[in-house]
Design an enzyme around this catalytic site. Structure first.
Site, PDB file in Angstrom:
ATOM      1  N   HIS A  12     -12.664  54.066  -3.181  1.00  0.00           N
ATOM      2  CA  HIS A  12     -12.369  52.903  -4.032  1.00  0.00           C
ATOM      3  C   HIS A  12     -11.740  51.748  -3.233  1.00  0.00           C
ATOM      4  O   HIS A  12     -10.867  51.043  -3.746  1.00  0.00           O
ATOM      5  CB  HIS A  12     -11.474  53.327  -5.199  1.00  0.00           C
ATOM      6  CG  HIS A  12     -10.141  53.891  -4.794  1.00  0.00           C
ATOM      7  ND1 HIS A  12      -9.540  54.939  -5.440  1.00  0.00           N
ATOM      8  CD2 HIS A  12      -9.276  53.546  -3.786  1.00  0.00           C
ATOM      9  CE1 HIS A  12      -8.374  55.199  -4.863  1.00  0.00           C
ATOM     10  NE2 HIS A  12      -8.196  54.364  -3.864  1.00  0.00           N
ATOM     11  N   HIS A  59      -1.882  52.365  -7.521  1.00  0.00           N
ATOM     12  CA  HIS A  59      -1.313  51.991  -6.219  1.00  0.00           C
ATOM     13  C   HIS A  59      -0.133  51.035  -6.362  1.00  0.00           C
ATOM     14  O   HIS A  59       0.081  50.164  -5.529  1.00  0.00           O
ATOM     15  CB  HIS A  59      -2.359  51.314  -5.343  1.00  0.00           C
ATOM     16  CG  HIS A  59      -3.545  52.152  -4.993  1.00  0.00           C
ATOM     17  ND1 HIS A  59      -4.521  52.501  -5.897  1.00  0.00           N
ATOM     18  CD2 HIS A  59      -3.928  52.701  -3.812  1.00  0.00           C
ATOM     19  CE1 HIS A  59      -5.451  53.224  -5.289  1.00  0.00           C
ATOM     20  NE2 HIS A  59      -5.115  53.364  -4.028  1.00  0.00           N
ATOM     21  N   HIS A 191      -8.656  58.598   5.285  1.00  0.00           N
ATOM     22  CA  HIS A 191      -8.178  57.296   5.751  1.00  0.00           C
ATOM     23  C   HIS A 191      -6.658  57.265   5.823  1.00  0.00           C
ATOM     24  O   HIS A 191      -5.979  57.985   5.098  1.00  0.00           O
ATOM     25  CB  HIS A 191      -8.714  56.123   4.923  1.00  0.00           C
ATOM     26  CG  HIS A 191      -8.324  56.041   3.466  1.00  0.00           C
ATOM     27  ND1 HIS A 191      -8.651  56.997   2.534  1.00  0.00           N
ATOM     28  CD2 HIS A 191      -7.678  55.075   2.774  1.00  0.00           C
ATOM     29  CE1 HIS A 191      -8.222  56.616   1.334  1.00  0.00           C
ATOM     30  NE2 HIS A 191      -7.610  55.461   1.449  1.00  0.00           N
ATOM     31  N   GLU A 238      -6.060  61.193  -1.306  1.00  0.00           N
ATOM     32  CA  GLU A 238      -6.713  60.787  -2.562  1.00  0.00           C
ATOM     33  C   GLU A 238      -7.879  61.713  -2.905  1.00  0.00           C
ATOM     34  O   GLU A 238      -8.378  61.690  -4.028  1.00  0.00           O
ATOM     35  CB  GLU A 238      -7.214  59.339  -2.450  1.00  0.00           C
ATOM     36  CG  GLU A 238      -6.091  58.315  -2.426  1.00  0.00           C
ATOM     37  CD  GLU A 238      -6.588  56.886  -2.239  1.00  0.00           C
ATOM     38  OE1 GLU A 238      -5.811  55.960  -2.458  1.00  0.00           O
ATOM     39  OE2 GLU A 238      -7.773  56.695  -1.853  1.00  0.00           O
TER      40      GLU A 238
HETATM   41  C1  DHB Z   1      -8.160  50.862   1.512  1.00  0.00           C
HETATM   42  C2  DHB Z   1      -8.451  52.110   0.951  1.00  0.00           C
HETATM   43  C3  DHB Z   1      -7.812  52.533  -0.214  1.00  0.00           C
HETATM   44  O1  DHB Z   1      -8.028  53.752  -0.800  1.00  0.00           O
HETATM   45  C4  DHB Z   1      -6.908  51.698  -0.852  1.00  0.00           C
HETATM   46  O2  DHB Z   1      -6.359  52.116  -2.007  1.00  0.00           O
HETATM   47  C5  DHB Z   1      -6.585  50.463  -0.291  1.00  0.00           C
HETATM   48  C6  DHB Z   1      -7.228  50.047   0.896  1.00  0.00           C
HETATM   49  C7  DHB Z   1      -8.864  50.379   2.748  1.00  0.00           C
HETATM   50  O3  DHB Z   1      -9.492  51.162   3.479  1.00  0.00           O
HETATM   51  O4  DHB Z   1      -8.827  49.166   3.006  1.00  0.00           O
HETATM   52 FE    FE Z   2      -6.595  54.077  -2.512  1.00  0.00          FE
END
Ligand code: DHB
Ligand code: FE
Length: 278
Positions: A12, A59, A191, A238
């Protein structure tokens, strides 16, 4: 009785909102990501679900660090976006399926999940962007948002999130709404947005995790939260939303389509569509 037709999971990343707003879906950077959704649009056209139960993580929009429920279920008539999509035009409110919300809440509390109930709830990019990805021409489903904290430690364990999903699935299947329900999970895959390991991605783990969701859905529940952070990055946890989704779908599934592309922004972008088999 209601029927769960399948589970859809996707990353997302907020930048997706900007790409949609600027019509960049066919650009070389974005094409491998957006193309992954085309077979799912076809599946959704055929199956036509009426309701979506959406596991996602807020978030800092609806819950800030001062008040952080581990699990929260929306029971609002509508859910507005207060834009955190990096450019997506403010979207129309999502219509709540309130009777299903309360049915799920009753069932979860009876099953000893100590949840927070939200009769007002704003939804951020983790909710709005997946809806736009799955239904680019307008959202035809009513919704029940289910929020899992992956923002502030301590986080619920993978096993607990899977169990939450199972209990939500039981609730949906015992709802007398006689509707087709699709379960959606948003977030991940690997990530990490900050700290020494910013930019961390773990493709072998992501692919193994995706594969496990088809035939061995409890595989990831062997890992503690700290192990999952180590393997997938601080925000990679996540993937708990994907586990909850698979817990809700339950039983055997058919893989409709999967996609995995590195990177979108800082994220290994994954997508899976699983059809529930009777
Ligand atoms: C990014 C990924 C995320 O899951 C998020 O909530 C905010 C930013 C990203 O990779 O930029
Ligand atoms: Fe996120």
């Amino acid at each position: 009785m209601a029927r769960i037709v399948g589970g859809l999971t996707t990353s997302h990343v907020p930048a997706i909102g900007g790409a949609i707003a600027r019509g960049l879906q066919a650009e070389p950077y974005w094409k491998p990501f957006f193309d992954g959704f085309l077979p799912v649009h076809q599946w959704l056209d055929e199956v036509k679900p009426d309701v979506a139960v959406v596991f996602y993580n807020d978030h800092g929009l609806n819950f800030f660090l001062d008040k952080m429920p581990t699990f929260a279920v929306g029971a609002a008539p509508e859910y507005r976006n207060a834009d955190e999509g990096w450019g997506i035009p403010t979207s129309a409110p999502f219509h709540g399926q309130q009777d299903l919300s309360w049915h799920i809440i009753e069932h979860l509390v009876a099953r000893e999940f100590d949840i927070t109930t939200c009769q007002e709830m704003l939804v951020d990019h983790a909710f709005t962007l997946p809806m736009k990805l799955f239904w680019p021409n307008g959202v035809p489903v009513t919704v029940v948002p289910v929020c899992i904290n992956t923002v502030q430690f301590p986080l619920p364990s993978a096993r607990r999130c899977y169990q939450l999903g199972q209990a939500v699935g039981e609730a949906v299947r015992s709802w007398d709404g006689d509707r087709k329900v699709v379960v959606i999970g948003t977030g991940g895959l690997s990530h990490q947005l900050d700290g020494e390991r910013a930019g961390f991605i773990n493709k072998p783990f992501d692919l193994k995790f995706m594969e496990s969701l088809v035939d061995d859905p409890e595989w990831a529940t062997q890992y503690s939260i700290h192990e999952l952070v180590e393997k997938t990055g601080t925000q990679g946890v996540e993937l708990l939303m994907w586990l909850a989704t698979r817990g809700a779908v339950a039983g055997r599934v058919r893989k409709v389509h999967t996609n995995y592309h590195i990177p979108i922004s800082n994220t290994a972008a994954g997508m899976m569509a699983l059809e529930a088999l009777a």
